[in-house]
Write an enzyme that holds these catalytic residues in place. Structure first.
Site, PDB file in Angstrom:
ATOM      1  N   ARG A 120      -0.081   8.398 -10.123  1.00 23.15           N
ATOM      2  CA  ARG A 120      -1.493   7.435  -9.945  1.00 23.15           C
ATOM      3  C   ARG A 120      -2.148   8.386  -9.011  1.00 23.15           C
ATOM      4  O   ARG A 120      -3.617   8.527  -9.627  1.00 23.15           O
ATOM      5  CB  ARG A 120      -0.970   6.265  -9.408  1.00 23.15           C
ATOM      6  CG  ARG A 120      -2.253   5.312  -8.442  1.00 23.15           C
ATOM      7  CD  ARG A 120      -1.480   4.569  -7.654  1.00 23.15           C
ATOM      8  NE  ARG A 120      -2.679   3.512  -6.977  1.00 23.15           N
ATOM      9  CZ  ARG A 120      -3.329   3.753  -5.902  1.00 23.15           C
ATOM     10  NH1 ARG A 120      -3.152   4.903  -5.119  1.00 23.15           N
ATOM     11  NH2 ARG A 120      -4.065   3.065  -5.236  1.00 23.15           N
ATOM     12  N   GLU A 130     -16.965 -10.263  -4.985  1.00 22.11           N
ATOM     13  CA  GLU A 130     -17.997 -11.663  -5.524  1.00 22.11           C
ATOM     14  C   GLU A 130     -19.026 -12.032  -4.705  1.00 22.11           C
ATOM     15  O   GLU A 130     -19.922 -12.607  -4.866  1.00 22.11           O
ATOM     16  CB  GLU A 130     -16.909 -12.749  -5.933  1.00 22.11           C
ATOM     17  CG  GLU A 130     -16.242 -12.482  -7.285  1.00 22.11           C
ATOM     18  CD  GLU A 130     -14.931 -11.615  -6.955  1.00 22.11           C
ATOM     19  OE1 GLU A 130     -14.288 -11.377  -7.720  1.00 22.11           O
ATOM     20  OE2 GLU A 130     -14.672 -11.077  -5.651  1.00 22.11           O
ATOM     21  N   GLU A 187      -2.737  -9.949 -12.141  1.00 21.36           N
ATOM     22  CA  GLU A 187      -3.667 -10.056 -11.005  1.00 21.36           C
ATOM     23  C   GLU A 187      -5.240 -10.202 -11.340  1.00 21.36           C
ATOM     24  O   GLU A 187      -5.941 -10.508 -10.453  1.00 21.36           O
ATOM     25  CB  GLU A 187      -3.419  -8.790  -9.965  1.00 21.36           C
ATOM     26  CG  GLU A 187      -2.171  -8.623  -9.295  1.00 21.36           C
ATOM     27  CD  GLU A 187      -2.058  -7.562  -8.299  1.00 21.36           C
ATOM     28  OE1 GLU A 187      -3.064  -6.849  -8.253  1.00 21.36           O
ATOM     29  OE2 GLU A 187      -0.956  -7.510  -7.691  1.00 21.36           O
ATOM     30  N   HIS A 216       0.870  -1.433   0.000  1.00 21.11           N
ATOM     31  CA  HIS A 216      -0.063   0.087  -0.052  1.00 21.11           C
ATOM     32  C   HIS A 216       0.837   1.166  -0.021  1.00 21.11           C
ATOM     33  O   HIS A 216       0.414   2.252  -0.597  1.00 21.11           O
ATOM     34  CB  HIS A 216      -0.886   0.025   1.505  1.00 21.11           C
ATOM     35  CG  HIS A 216      -1.814  -1.002   1.119  1.00 21.11           C
ATOM     36  ND1 HIS A 216      -3.102  -1.027   0.498  1.00 21.11           N
ATOM     37  CD2 HIS A 216      -1.985  -2.419   1.436  1.00 21.11           C
ATOM     38  CE1 HIS A 216      -3.682  -2.315   0.283  1.00 21.11           C
ATOM     39  NE2 HIS A 216      -3.017  -2.805   1.161  1.00 21.11           N
ATOM     40  N   GLU A 251     -13.718  -3.982   0.376  1.00 16.85           N
ATOM     41  CA  GLU A 251     -12.193  -4.094   0.548  1.00 16.85           C
ATOM     42  C   GLU A 251     -12.217  -5.913   1.129  1.00 16.85           C
ATOM     43  O   GLU A 251     -12.791  -5.943   2.513  1.00 16.85           O
ATOM     44  CB  GLU A 251     -11.288  -3.246   1.403  1.00 16.85           C
ATOM     45  CG  GLU A 251     -10.061  -3.613   1.874  1.00 16.85           C
ATOM     46  CD  GLU A 251      -9.078  -4.263   0.307  1.00 16.85           C
ATOM     47  OE1 GLU A 251      -8.514  -4.973   0.381  1.00 16.85           O
ATOM     48  OE2 GLU A 251      -9.329  -3.253  -0.355  1.00 16.85           O
ATOM     49  N   GLU A 298      -8.826   0.997  -8.633  1.00 18.16           N
ATOM     50  CA  GLU A 298      -7.655   0.963  -8.896  1.00 18.16           C
ATOM     51  C   GLU A 298      -7.359  -0.383  -9.236  1.00 18.16           C
ATOM     52  O   GLU A 298      -6.811  -1.248  -8.303  1.00 18.16           O
ATOM     53  CB  GLU A 298      -6.631   1.466  -8.351  1.00 18.16           C
ATOM     54  CG  GLU A 298      -5.480   2.143  -8.779  1.00 18.16           C
ATOM     55  CD  GLU A 298      -4.266   0.940  -8.592  1.00 18.16           C
ATOM     56  OE1 GLU A 298      -4.527  -0.036  -9.445  1.00 18.16           O
ATOM     57  OE2 GLU A 298      -3.203   1.006  -7.772  1.00 18.16           O
ATOM     58  N   GLY A 350     -12.121  -2.912  -4.218  1.00 18.38           N
ATOM     59  CA  GLY A 350     -10.728  -2.781  -3.856  1.00 18.38           C
ATOM     60  C   GLY A 350     -10.104  -1.665  -3.147  1.00 18.38           C
ATOM     61  O   GLY A 350      -9.384  -0.967  -3.738  1.00 18.38           O
TER      62      GLY A 350
END
Length: 352
Positions: free
Chosen positions: A25, A100, A126, A16, A71, A117, A49
């Site tokens: 970014r 999900e 990923e 992170h 998250e 992101e 996320g």
């Protein structure tokens, strides 16, 4: 990498830190969100996320009525603290679940905006884009916004000094034997590093372009690309360089804004994604106009949907169909170009 390992990896604070100290970014998301303030103010936002929650906070600062920050990793606890620290707990709700597994009990309404992101190395590593697609299909309103809304992967041949030239003289010691092993390894497993724009040997081509409003899971299973690149300089052909760009929405009904673009191109400010390099086992000298032909396949791994195999096949320029107006120095392309130019000037057979 299985699902549990994937989310466990995001409990490493260094991961992170790497993202949160990536200036280009952060700036791209901040600018894009605030450019679209009028379309976010009073609206419902889903952050897929969310990590430490910085994008959720940007949206709340831009006036969002409600932000669902989803998250799955254990860092959701830190996100809750960051939200409180910024006095946004009345707007931002942290949802500790895999996207999900999120239900209408967690998010009981359709959202106006999705922000995420999701990008990995060479964009698709990923496999998090699949999660954004799922969130889009389940929760986004028909005319909702997605940040970013489009992405593209670029590719071009390059030199790779870190694997080739550097090892010719390490404080007066030749280490070609070690360099050869590095190249063999990097051909099978691409490397991620920053490469200078001066190392690129040809104009980049778009390997694939993705519209996040339309893309499906199946579209991402396999991407095939054949490229006839033409060297624009004298140099050493030692690998293939990949990078990506992401484009964000423009404010609706406004002609005063250019789309914000986050670019990981070599001549742009460095990001934590850097560039991805497929290194060739051997170096090849090229001249201006030299055709460099190859097939590149990006295929989702059968072992893990979050990984891709990159397969590079070098092709013989004599056996590959070249594009119209190919600028390489091969005789057939020179003759074809001469004929096309002649017809364009109206000097071909039957021209008046």
């Amino acid at each position: 990498m299985d699902v549990e390992d994937y989310f466990k990896s995001y409990e490493d604070l260094e991961v992170h830190k790497l993202m949160l100290t990536d200036g280009p970014r952060n700036a791209a998301y901040h600018e894009a969100i605030f450019n679209n303030k009028a379309d976010i103010e009073g609206k419902i936002v889903l952050d897929v996320g969310a990590g430490m929650g910085i994008l959720s906070i940007f949206c709340a600062q831009a006036g969002a009525k409600k932000v669902y920050a989803v998250e799955a990793s254990g860092t959701y606890r830190v996100a809750i603290d960051v939200v409180k620290e910024n006095q946004m707990e009345n707007v931002i709700q942290v949802v500790h679940k895999r996207m999900e597994d999120v239900t209408v009990e967690d998010i009981p309404e359709k959202v106006d905006v999705i922000v995420s992101e999701w990008m990995g190395f060479y964009l698709l590593h990923e496999g998090m884009l699949d999660t954004v697609i799922l969130a889009r299909d389940r929760f986004l309103k028909p005319q909702g916004l997605i940040f970013p809304e489009a992405a593209a992967i670029y590719v071009t041949p390059c030199s790779v000094p870190s694997v080739y030239q550097y090892w010719e003289n390490v404080q007066g010691v030749r280490m070609e034997s070690f360099s050869r092993l590095l190249r063999e390894q990097a051909y099978k497993k691409p490397i991620t590093e920053t490469i200078a724009a001066s190392c690129l040997l040809a104009e980049p081509e778009v390997l694939t372009w993705i519209d996040l409003r339309e893309v499906t899971h199946d579209n991402l299973d396999e991407i095939n690309f054949r490229h006839v690149a033409v060297s624009n300089k004298i140099g050493a052909y030692e690998g293939i360089c990949l990078w990506f760009t992401c484009t964000f929405p423009c404010p609706k009904g406004s002609n005063n804004f250019e789309p914000v673009t986050l670019s990981t191109e070599p001549d742009e400010p460095i990001t934590h994604w850097k560039q991805t390099l497929i290194v060739l086992p051997n170096s090849m000298k090229v001249e201006v106009g030299h055709p460099i032909c190859y097939d590149l396949v990006m295929k989702r791994s059968t072992e893990s949907s979050r990984r891709y195999a990159l397969e590079l096949t070098m092709l013989d320029p004599e056996e590959v169909e070249h594009p119209e107006f190919c600028s390489c120095f091969m005789t057939k392309c020179i003759l074809v170009n001469a004929m096309l130019e002649k017809y364009e000037r109206g000097e071909g057979d039957g021209a008046e």
